[in-house]
Design a protein around this motif. Sequence first.
Motif, short mmCIF file in Angstrom:
data_model
loop_
_atom_site.label_atom_id
_atom_site.label_comp_id
_atom_site.label_asym_id
_atom_site.label_seq_id
_atom_site.Cartn_x
_atom_site.Cartn_y
_atom_site.Cartn_z
N MET A 1 0.85 -1.20 0.00
CA MET A 1 0.00 0.00 0.00
C MET A 1 0.88 1.25 0.00
SD MET A 1 -2.92 1.11 2.79
CE MET A 1 -1.81 1.70 4.06
N THR A 2 0.66 2.11 -0.97
CA THR A 2 1.37 3.38 -0.95
C THR A 2 0.41 4.47 -0.50
OG1 THR A 2 0.87 3.65 -3.28
CG2 THR A 2 3.07 2.83 -2.75
N ILE A 3 0.99 5.54 0.02
CA ILE A 3 0.18 6.69 0.42
C ILE A 3 -0.17 7.45 -0.86
CG2 ILE A 3 0.17 8.83 1.77
CD1 ILE A 3 0.37 6.27 3.52
N GLU A 4 -1.44 7.81 -1.01
CA GLU A 4 -1.85 8.50 -2.24
C GLU A 4 -2.24 9.95 -1.98
OE1 GLU A 4 -4.71 6.29 -4.44
OE2 GLU A 4 -3.36 4.55 -4.61
N LEU A 5 -2.05 10.76 -3.04
CA LEU A 5 -2.49 12.16 -2.97
C LEU A 5 -4.00 12.18 -3.17
CD1 LEU A 5 -1.70 15.24 -3.00
CD2 LEU A 5 -1.76 15.05 -5.51
N PRO A 6 -4.76 12.66 -2.16
CA PRO A 6 -6.21 12.72 -2.37
C PRO A 6 -6.57 13.86 -3.33
CG PRO A 6 -5.63 13.58 -0.20
CD PRO A 6 -4.34 13.14 -0.84
N ASN A 7 -7.65 13.69 -4.05
CA ASN A 7 -8.13 14.78 -4.89
C ASN A 7 -8.59 15.93 -4.00
OD1 ASN A 7 -7.83 13.43 -7.35
ND2 ASN A 7 -9.80 12.40 -7.09
N ALA A 34 4.46 16.53 -3.65
CA ALA A 34 5.87 16.24 -3.35
C ALA A 34 6.00 15.58 -1.98
CB ALA A 34 6.70 17.52 -3.40
N TYR A 35 5.19 16.00 -1.01
CA TYR A 35 5.25 15.36 0.31
C TYR A 35 4.84 13.88 0.20
CZ TYR A 35 5.35 20.17 2.21
OH TYR A 35 5.67 21.48 2.51
N VAL A 36 3.84 13.61 -0.64
CA VAL A 36 3.38 12.22 -0.84
C VAL A 36 4.51 11.39 -1.48
CG1 VAL A 36 1.77 10.75 -2.12
CG2 VAL A 36 0.93 12.84 -1.00
N THR A 37 5.12 11.94 -2.52
CA THR A 37 6.19 11.23 -3.22
C THR A 37 7.39 10.99 -2.30
OG1 THR A 37 5.51 12.27 -5.28
CG2 THR A 37 7.73 11.33 -5.24
N LEU A 42 10.66 7.43 1.19
CA LEU A 42 11.33 7.24 2.48
C LEU A 42 10.91 5.96 3.20
CD1 LEU A 42 11.18 10.93 3.76
CD2 LEU A 42 13.28 9.62 3.37
N ILE A 43 9.65 5.55 3.01
CA ILE A 43 9.19 4.36 3.75
C ILE A 43 9.31 3.07 2.93
CG2 ILE A 43 7.61 5.67 5.24
CD1 ILE A 43 5.27 4.71 3.52
N PHE A 70 8.59 11.84 9.44
CA PHE A 70 7.54 12.57 10.16
C PHE A 70 7.15 13.85 9.41
CE2 PHE A 70 6.25 16.07 12.88
CZ PHE A 70 5.12 15.54 13.44
N ASN A 71 8.15 14.62 8.99
CA ASN A 71 7.84 15.90 8.33
C ASN A 71 6.99 15.69 7.08
OD1 ASN A 71 9.12 17.58 10.15
ND2 ASN A 71 11.08 17.55 9.06
N ASN A 72 7.35 14.74 6.26
CA ASN A 72 6.58 14.51 5.03
C ASN A 72 5.21 13.91 5.33
OD1 ASN A 72 8.19 15.22 2.46
ND2 ASN A 72 9.69 14.32 3.85
N ALA A 73 5.14 12.96 6.27
CA ALA A 73 3.85 12.33 6.59
C ALA A 73 2.89 13.34 7.22
CB ALA A 73 4.07 11.15 7.54
N ALA A 74 3.40 14.14 8.15
CA ALA A 74 2.53 15.12 8.82
C ALA A 74 2.09 16.19 7.82
CB ALA A 74 3.26 15.75 10.01
N GLN A 75 2.97 16.56 6.91
CA GLN A 75 2.56 17.54 5.89
C GLN A 75 1.49 16.95 4.96
OE1 GLN A 75 3.08 20.49 6.96
NE2 GLN A 75 4.10 21.35 5.17
N VAL A 76 1.58 15.68 4.64
CA VAL A 76 0.52 15.05 3.83
C VAL A 76 -0.79 15.12 4.61
CG1 VAL A 76 -0.34 12.90 2.82
CG2 VAL A 76 2.08 13.50 2.59
N TRP A 77 -0.76 14.74 5.88
CA TRP A 77 -1.97 14.73 6.72
C TRP A 77 -2.54 16.14 6.87
CZ3 TRP A 77 -4.66 16.55 10.71
CH2 TRP A 77 -5.72 15.76 11.19
#
Length: 197
Positions: A1-7, A34-37, A42-43, A70-77
């Motif tokens: 499972m990859t993290i996806e950019l929501p619409n 870019a945060y998603v990518t 990274l993971i 953390f920085n990229n995941a929290a920015q995605v959230w």
Amino acid sequence: MTIELPNLPYAKDALAPVISADTLDFHHGKHHNAYVTNLNNLIAGSDLAGVGLDDIVKKTAGDEKSKGIFNNAAQVWNHTFYWNSMKPGGGGQPTGKVSELINRDFGSYENFVNELKNVGVKQFGSGWAWVVLENDKLKITSTGNADSPIVHNQTPLLTVDVWEHAYYLDYQNRRPDYLGAFVEKLINWDFANQNLG
Ligand code: MN
């Protein structure tokens, strides 16, 4: 499972002229993307591959060696939460339960608005202003860079991104004008009420 950019939850030009299609194009299509990518890169192959976004944020918070994740995941959230904190034709007087909490904990809508704008303007450098519930009390807080209330035992109801990339194309250095327009024309009170559970 990859993290996806929501619409985006609306068309790219739906918040104009408060937030232009150009801003949303860069902010969602380039910054958020870019945060998603970065996060997926990274993971990949690590213990966090396949873990849900909320859990990645919570598991890596405060861990110096996982700071990049953390920085990229929290920015995605945070960005997904921000898109949902706005809607075309939003803003103005609150509705529902959140309206009662604003009156109970801030005394009036005017006090609430002044506090939200003040906290957003005073966040030095990049970060976020938030409306959160903490110990059953409504509060306005800010976080720096990617930090998020979900790792501070707070329930976020709304957020506004005060990184310059959120407003520079439309407002240049005028962060107070951007915050004023967010409050008057964009806040999604239905979303805030949903987050009260
Ligand atoms: Mn942003």
